[in-house]
Design an enzyme around this catalytic site. Structure first.
Site, PDB file in Angstrom:
ATOM      1  N   VAL A  11       0.772  -1.268   0.069  1.00 31.03           N
ATOM      2  CA  VAL A  11      -0.126   0.003   0.077  1.00 31.03           C
ATOM      3  C   VAL A  11       0.847   1.304  -0.135  1.00 31.03           C
ATOM      4  O   VAL A  11       0.643   2.218  -0.790  1.00 31.03           O
ATOM      5  CB  VAL A  11      -0.943   0.034   1.250  1.00 31.03           C
ATOM      6  CG1 VAL A  11      -1.792   1.291   1.111  1.00 31.03           C
ATOM      7  CG2 VAL A  11      -1.879  -1.277   1.399  1.00 31.03           C
ATOM      8  N   THR A 121      -5.344  -0.131   7.553  1.00 24.52           N
ATOM      9  CA  THR A 121      -6.491  -0.470   7.914  1.00 24.52           C
ATOM     10  C   THR A 121      -6.462  -0.479   9.643  1.00 24.52           C
ATOM     11  O   THR A 121      -5.753  -1.335  10.070  1.00 24.52           O
ATOM     12  CB  THR A 121      -6.761  -1.777   7.431  1.00 24.52           C
ATOM     13  OG1 THR A 121      -7.046  -1.570   5.950  1.00 24.52           O
ATOM     14  CG2 THR A 121      -8.087  -2.196   7.631  1.00 24.52           C
ATOM     15  N   GLU A 149      -7.721   2.741   2.000  1.00 22.20           N
ATOM     16  CA  GLU A 149      -7.539   2.383   0.575  1.00 22.20           C
ATOM     17  C   GLU A 149      -8.416   1.099   0.406  1.00 22.20           C
ATOM     18  O   GLU A 149      -8.666   0.317   1.041  1.00 22.20           O
ATOM     19  CB  GLU A 149      -5.938   2.193   0.465  1.00 22.20           C
ATOM     20  CG  GLU A 149      -5.509   1.114   1.474  1.00 22.20           C
ATOM     21  CD  GLU A 149      -5.544  -0.260   1.258  1.00 22.20           C
ATOM     22  OE1 GLU A 149      -5.851  -0.706  -0.028  1.00 22.20           O
ATOM     23  OE2 GLU A 149      -5.586  -1.148   2.168  1.00 22.20           O
ATOM     24  N   LEU A 151      -7.146  -1.088  -2.424  1.00 24.56           N
ATOM     25  CA  LEU A 151      -6.393  -1.408  -3.350  1.00 24.56           C
ATOM     26  C   LEU A 151      -6.187  -3.022  -3.300  1.00 24.56           C
ATOM     27  O   LEU A 151      -6.151  -3.584  -2.488  1.00 24.56           O
ATOM     28  CB  LEU A 151      -5.048  -0.904  -3.407  1.00 24.56           C
ATOM     29  CG  LEU A 151      -4.842   0.627  -3.284  1.00 24.56           C
ATOM     30  CD1 LEU A 151      -3.276   0.739  -3.033  1.00 24.56           C
ATOM     31  CD2 LEU A 151      -5.452   1.304  -4.446  1.00 24.56           C
ATOM     32  N   GLU A 153      -4.319  -6.423  -4.678  1.00 25.08           N
ATOM     33  CA  GLU A 153      -3.116  -6.754  -4.882  1.00 25.08           C
ATOM     34  C   GLU A 153      -3.138  -7.419  -6.390  1.00 25.08           C
ATOM     35  O   GLU A 153      -3.923  -8.005  -6.937  1.00 25.08           O
ATOM     36  CB  GLU A 153      -2.660  -7.944  -4.077  1.00 25.08           C
ATOM     37  CG  GLU A 153      -1.999  -7.626  -2.990  1.00 25.08           C
ATOM     38  CD  GLU A 153      -1.413  -8.971  -2.239  1.00 25.08           C
ATOM     39  OE1 GLU A 153      -1.849  -9.207  -1.041  1.00 25.08           O
ATOM     40  OE2 GLU A 153      -0.718  -9.621  -2.536  1.00 25.08           O
ATOM     41  N   ALA A 250     -18.126 -18.814  -7.249  1.00 29.24           N
ATOM     42  CA  ALA A 250     -18.049 -20.002  -6.161  1.00 29.24           C
ATOM     43  C   ALA A 250     -16.735 -20.648  -6.172  1.00 29.24           C
ATOM     44  O   ALA A 250     -16.200 -20.653  -7.350  1.00 29.24           O
ATOM     45  CB  ALA A 250     -19.298 -21.026  -6.347  1.00 29.24           C
ATOM     46  N   CYS A 258      -6.218  -9.586   3.305  1.00 30.74           N
ATOM     47  CA  CYS A 258      -7.035  -8.534   3.845  1.00 30.74           C
ATOM     48  C   CYS A 258      -8.142  -9.094   4.130  1.00 30.74           C
ATOM     49  O   CYS A 258      -8.661  -9.135   5.281  1.00 30.74           O
ATOM     50  CB  CYS A 258      -7.328  -7.616   2.682  1.00 30.74           C
ATOM     51  SG  CYS A 258      -5.996  -6.400   2.056  1.00 30.74           S
ATOM     52  N   LYS A 319      -4.637 -15.827  -5.013  1.00 32.15           N
ATOM     53  CA  LYS A 319      -5.456 -15.617  -6.399  1.00 32.15           C
ATOM     54  C   LYS A 319      -4.459 -15.488  -7.311  1.00 32.15           C
ATOM     55  O   LYS A 319      -3.121 -15.325  -7.343  1.00 32.15           O
ATOM     56  CB  LYS A 319      -6.214 -14.404  -6.357  1.00 32.15           C
ATOM     57  CG  LYS A 319      -5.480 -13.126  -5.967  1.00 32.15           C
ATOM     58  CD  LYS A 319      -6.154 -11.691  -6.045  1.00 32.15           C
ATOM     59  CE  LYS A 319      -5.301 -10.601  -5.861  1.00 32.15           C
ATOM     60  NZ  LYS A 319      -6.333  -9.139  -6.072  1.00 32.15           N
TER      61      LYS A 319
HETATM   62  C1  UDX Z   1      -9.006  -7.171  -1.447  1.00 27.14           C
HETATM   63  C2  UDX Z   1     -10.316  -5.973  -1.702  1.00 27.14           C
HETATM   64  O1  UDX Z   1     -10.688  -6.415  -3.067  1.00 27.14           O
HETATM   65  C3  UDX Z   1      -9.373  -4.777  -1.713  1.00 27.14           C
HETATM   66  O2  UDX Z   1     -10.512  -3.671  -1.956  1.00 27.14           O
HETATM   67  C4  UDX Z   1      -8.958  -4.398  -0.088  1.00 27.14           C
HETATM   68  O3  UDX Z   1      -8.224  -3.161  -0.112  1.00 27.14           O
HETATM   69  C5  UDX Z   1      -7.735  -5.534  -0.087  1.00 27.14           C
HETATM   70  O4  UDX Z   1      -8.558  -6.741  -0.151  1.00 27.14           O
HETATM   71  P1  UDX Z   1      -7.187  -8.612  -2.493  1.00 27.14           P
HETATM   72  O5  UDX Z   1      -6.993  -9.262  -1.128  1.00 27.14           O
HETATM   73  O6  UDX Z   1      -6.092  -8.171  -3.279  1.00 27.14           O
HETATM   74  O7  UDX Z   1      -8.162  -7.307  -2.290  1.00 27.14           O
HETATM   75  O8  UDX Z   1      -8.204  -9.596  -3.362  1.00 27.14           O
HETATM   76  P2  UDX Z   1      -9.502  -9.782  -4.296  1.00 27.14           P
HETATM   77  O9  UDX Z   1      -9.036  -9.732  -5.397  1.00 27.14           O
HETATM   78  O10 UDX Z   1     -10.356  -8.613  -3.695  1.00 27.14           O
HETATM   79  O11 UDX Z   1      -9.938 -11.183  -3.801  1.00 27.14           O
HETATM   80  C6  UDX Z   1      -9.547 -11.605  -2.568  1.00 27.14           C
HETATM   81  C7  UDX Z   1      -9.891 -13.182  -2.496  1.00 27.14           C
HETATM   82  O12 UDX Z   1     -11.133 -13.591  -2.571  1.00 27.14           O
HETATM   83  C8  UDX Z   1      -9.219 -14.173  -3.371  1.00 27.14           C
HETATM   84  O13 UDX Z   1      -8.559 -15.136  -2.899  1.00 27.14           O
HETATM   85  C9  UDX Z   1     -10.232 -14.601  -4.509  1.00 27.14           C
HETATM   86  O14 UDX Z   1      -9.826 -15.789  -5.059  1.00 27.14           O
HETATM   87  C10 UDX Z   1     -11.409 -14.504  -3.694  1.00 27.14           C
HETATM   88  N1  UDX Z   1     -12.874 -14.429  -4.461  1.00 27.14           N
HETATM   89  C11 UDX Z   1     -12.857 -13.049  -5.180  1.00 27.14           C
HETATM   90  C12 UDX Z   1     -13.594 -15.501  -4.608  1.00 27.14           C
HETATM   91  O15 UDX Z   1     -13.377 -16.506  -4.058  1.00 27.14           O
HETATM   92  N2  UDX Z   1     -14.638 -15.303  -5.437  1.00 27.14           N
HETATM   93  C13 UDX Z   1     -15.023 -13.928  -5.890  1.00 27.14           C
HETATM   94  O16 UDX Z   1     -16.077 -13.870  -6.668  1.00 27.14           O
HETATM   95  C14 UDX Z   1     -14.160 -12.830  -5.788  1.00 27.14           C
END
Ligand code: UDX
Length: 436
Positions: A11, A121, A149, A151, A153, A250, A258, A319
């Site tokens: 961040v 946070t 924020e 954001l 990753e 799903a 986060c 992810k």
């Molecule tokens: C998240 C938030 O999106 C961001 O706004 C915050 O500030 C930080 O946390 P991030 O952790 O980078 O971001 O990942 P994100 O792309 O949001 O996905 C989070 C997790 O959820 C991943 O493990 C992803 O695989 C999972 N996911 C996401 C699902 O299982 N199903 C979905 O439909 C979407």
């Protein structure tokens, strides 16, 4: 404006680089010597899409300076952004020690009026606590702003320039407007509110997104039992604009730095404030359960026992697009399978080194080549939907495997028609083997 950004995690570093690119003079303060050394020598300690181009540009034009000296930095700036870590403790509480340390230093070293902006946070109520404990007793006048924020990753630079909203929590309209000016080049609604509400927006947003994921995972589990297909259900549900199509994928559930931390943090905050947040507890529980369900599906498909069985796990990062394995479903699944006696081959395009630090002493073999990882295995689990895994030659993989050719698509991401026609036993979360 002259801005100090304190902390160069993903961040802080993205904020520092993007602010410098927008024309601000930035001093990025980092106390970790090896990280600082890299930054001062023109190297980025993290990978973020688009960041290296910005970094090269701003370091060449000397628009950013990297320093360990917070006291020195505070002499030169009008604004200090705090972006230090707020990790979870073992009981889910948010560890504010780094925030407290920086706030105490700012209060002690500030020699002129300054605005302190919180990017980390922090639980609702933290800003008011910092004002009481440190900033109201500082040497100089300090205005405090909460500016959470959002954001993601891997998409942090894009998200910095294209946010849905900029949340500014402040008790002073003037300092809120000052921060709004800092973001003058970013086209997004700037929402001004009180400090504690801004802090809550961050937790509520992440908790809601996590809720959507756990909700659709429960629907997927139910789809399996009633014979419905989540691939038909989720998009049709998401087409209702009041619900929205995002975060309805799903699968194995959420991981990362986060969602797990912030949901557990909010649960703790609720308890501490004498409130039982039942819905959030269920969201966390459902997310943990998805990993157990995944293991159960594979164990059952392999005849009820994985002892001595060879299983490939494709994807270790939480992810695609990142080497981050924090709270990644794959690691829990591997841990469970190994303790039940399975021989696991793990594969990831970016995250092997990070996974190796966690998966120690359980005999996991690591592969960067998915074909080699799957060869000789009875089962394959797709745990992260990396684009390169979706394009694999699944026919060739099956030919290199041993019966019963089990494939668990942990992200509902593969073309099931292709997989089934190759002769795999296909498992997913809520997809029928054949679509209408
Ligand atoms: C998240 C938030 O999106 C961001 O706004 C915050 O500030 C930080 O946390 P991030 O952790 O980078 O971001 O990942 P994100 O792309 O949001 O996905 C989070 C997790 O959820 C991943 O493990 C992803 O695989 C999972 N996911 C996401 C699902 O299982 N199903 C979905 O439909 C979407």
């Amino acid at each position: 404006m002259r801005i100090a950004v304190i902390g160069t995690g993903y961040v802080g570093l993205v904020a520092a680089c993007c602010l410098a690119k927008s024309g601000h003079e930035v001093i990025a303060v980092e106390k970790d010597k090896s990280k600082l050394n890299m930054l001062q020598n023109g190297m980025l300690p993290i990978y973020e899409e688009g960041l290296s181009d910005i970094f090269e540009h701003i370091t060449k034009d000397k628009r950013i300076v990297f320093s360990h000296d917070l006291k020195g930095a505070l002499r030169h700036v009008d604004m200090a952004m705090i972006a230090v870590g707020t990790p979870a403790t073992s009981d889910g509480r948010v560890d504010l020690s780094q925030v407290n340390e920086v706030a105490a230093s700012i209060a002690e070293f500030s020699q002129k009026p300054m605005t302190v902006v919180m990017k980390s946070t922090v639980p609702p109520g933290t800003g008011e606590m910092l004002l009481r404990r440190y900033f109201s007793k500082a040497n100089a006048d300090i205005e405090y702003i909460s500016n959470p924020e959002f954001l993601r990753e891997g998409k942090a630079v894009w998200d910095w320039y294209n946010p849905d909203r900029i949340v500014i929590g402040s008790s002073s309209r003037d300092s809120a407007n000052l921060l709004a000016e800092v973001y003058d080049d970013i086209k997004a609604p700037k929402i001004i509110m009180d400090i504690t509400s801004a802090e809550m927006v961050k937790y509520a947003s992440n908790a809601f997104l996590a809720t959507k994921i756990s909700f659709i995972n429960e629907i997927a589990n139910l789809c399996e039992r009633v014979g419905a297909d989540i691939d038909d259900v989720a998009p049709a549900v998401g087409m209702d604009k009041r619900i929205g199509k995002h975060f309805l994928q799903a699968g194995l559930g959420y991981g990362g730095s986060c969602f797990p931390k912030d949901t557990k943090g909010l649960e703790y905050i609720s308890l501490f404030n004498d409130y039982d947040f039942n819905l959030l507890k269920a969201v966390i529980e459902v997310n943990a359960k998805q990993r157990v369900i995944a293991v159960r599906k594979v164990v059952q498909a392999l005849g009820g026992d994985v002892m001595g069985k060879n299983i490939a796990v494709l994807g270790l990062a939480f992810k695609p697009g990142t080497d981050d394995v924090r709270e990644a479903p794959a690691l829990d699944i591997i841990d469970h399978l190994c303790s039940d006696g399975a021989k696991v081959n793990a594969c990831d395009p970016m995250a092997i080194e990070n996974a190796k630090k966690i998966l120690k002493n359980n005999g996991v073999k690591f592969y960067s080549n998915p074909y080699e990882a799957c060869a000789g295995c009875e089962a394959v689990i797709l745990a992260t939907e990396w684009p390169e895994f979706l394009k694999l030659n699944w026919k060739a993989i099956k030919e290199s495997m041993k019966p019963p050719f089990v494939l668990l698509d942990g992200r509902n991401a593969l073309d099931r028609g292709v997989i089934v026609s190759c002769g795999y036993e296909y498992y997913s979360f809520g997809r029928r083997t054949k679509r209408l």
